[in-house]
Write an enzyme that holds these catalytic residues in place. Structure first.
Site, PDB file in Angstrom:
ATOM      1  N   HIS A 133       0.801  -1.242  -0.104  1.00 58.84           N
ATOM      2  CA  HIS A 133      -0.165   0.030  -0.055  1.00 58.84           C
ATOM      3  C   HIS A 133       0.744   1.120   0.035  1.00 58.84           C
ATOM      4  O   HIS A 133       0.332   2.259   0.319  1.00 58.84           O
ATOM      5  CB  HIS A 133      -0.864  -0.089   1.122  1.00 58.84           C
ATOM      6  CG  HIS A 133      -1.916  -1.125   0.924  1.00 58.84           C
ATOM      7  ND1 HIS A 133      -2.886  -1.443   2.093  1.00 58.84           N
ATOM      8  CD2 HIS A 133      -2.304  -1.849   0.115  1.00 58.84           C
ATOM      9  CE1 HIS A 133      -3.701  -2.531   1.660  1.00 58.84           C
ATOM     10  NE2 HIS A 133      -3.232  -2.672   0.271  1.00 58.84           N
ATOM     11  N   ALA A 245       1.071  -8.761  18.936  1.00 55.21           N
ATOM     12  CA  ALA A 245       2.043  -9.401  18.245  1.00 55.21           C
ATOM     13  C   ALA A 245       3.545  -9.042  18.861  1.00 55.21           C
ATOM     14  O   ALA A 245       4.329  -9.841  18.686  1.00 55.21           O
ATOM     15  CB  ALA A 245       2.099  -8.455  16.768  1.00 55.21           C
TER      16      ALA A 245
END
Ligand code: BJW
Ligand code: ZN
Length: 253
Positions: A133, A245
């Site tokens: 992106h 994470a």
């Protein structure tokens, strides 16, 4: 959930995924905004995902930029400032270490595919990031097309202009726009080879990026989902590691 699935990040699942990562010849990690959340960068969707009164999804479009380039640039300028102040967290660093461990170990491959534009993977030391992106730190001229790195924060003039006089835009991918061809082709090739495919901190709702996880599954890779919340991929994943994470990834090394 299948036999090998575990609904939380317990030791057994971490150990099983660690072993799979040691054995797999080709590994791919797909990251999303969630991996940068612990660095203080807000995600797109959900309660923390509002900027002023705008949903990010209202701003990430060519139509929004055409309507109000200054507003869209204010959002990006704010995110550039946040990203500049942010530090890569333990999750980013663990992925850079995993890449080194796998690549330096010999005839194996590790491919990091990211939807993020914040540059934190680069700053954590990842060597080869496929940015699907785009990148917050590059601008593109809407008139002459020049793509140029720009590290100035905050930007002195909004919206910024090119030396040709044209309006600059962030060199990112908005809804309805094609992904960078090279990065996409490499991401698809790596996905088709992958034996283990990690899906980290993404809602996996934006295509075609999210489609890579489905492609990996069809190509018989073992998919591991690492996320604080449930995702649509959970039901077909080999492992679902529920948690931040930045806590889970270092335990996989
Ligand atoms: C944690 C955590 C912690 C929190 N630890 N986890 C059907 C099929 C194919 C396409 C489409 C389709 N329907 C519609 C489309 C088109 C569209 C699309 O997918 N729309 C969907 C909404 C349905 N796709 C496109 O338009 C794409 N282009 C395209 O299709 O082009 C076709 C074309 C071809 C040829 C010519 C022309 C066109 C482009 C998509 C571009 C997306 N752009 C953005 C903005 C980028 C720039 C910027 O950053 O500003 O990308 S939108 C935004 O969403 C951004 C993100 O990269 C992307 C994904 O979001 P992400 O990363 O998943 O974030 P969140 O917030 O959704 O999730 C965060 C997750 O983290 C959550 O799950 C949390 O639980 C978790 N989390 N803390 C672990 N500590
Ligand atoms: Zn120009």
């Amino acid at each position: 959930m299948g036999d090998s699935q575990v609904g939380c990040a317990d030791g057994e699942a971490i150990w099983a995924l660690h072993r799979a990562l040691e054995d797999a010849k080709d590994v791919v990690a797909l990251t999303g905004a969630g991996i940068s959340a612990e660095s203080g960068i807000p995600v797109f969707r959900g309660p923390g995902g509002l900027w002023r009164t705008y949903s990010p999804l209202q701003l990430a479009s060519p139509e929004a930029f055409e309507r109000d380039p200054r507003l869209v640039w204010e959002w990006y300028d704010w995110r550039r400032q946040l990203s500049r102040k942010a530090k890569p967290n333990a999750g980013h660093i663990a992925l850079a270490q995993l890449e080194r461990k796998i690549i330096d170990g010999g005839a194996r491959s590790f491919t990091l595919v990211s939807q993020n534009v914040d540059g934190l993977h680069d700053r954590a030391g990842s060597r080869n990031v496929l940015k699907l992106h785009g990148d917050l730190w590059f601008t593109r001229c809407t008139a002459c097309g020049e793509v140029k790195r720009n590290d100035q924060t905050p930007l002195p003039e909004l919206p910024p202009k090119c030396k040709c006089g044209g309006l600059l835009r962030p060199n990112v991918v908005w809804f309805g726009e094609p992904l960078p061809q090279d990065a996409w082709t490499q991401a698809v090739e790596a996905t088709c080879r992958a034996r283990v495919f990690l899906v980290i901190g993404t809602s996996a709702t934006v295509f075609p990026a999210a489609g890579l996880a489905h492609e990996a599954r069809q190509a018989k890779a073992k998919v591991a989902v690492i996320n604080t919340e449930a995702t649509e991929l959970d039901s077909t994943a080999a492992w679902v590691l529920r948690g931040p994470a930045g806590e889970i990834l270092p335990r996989l090394l």
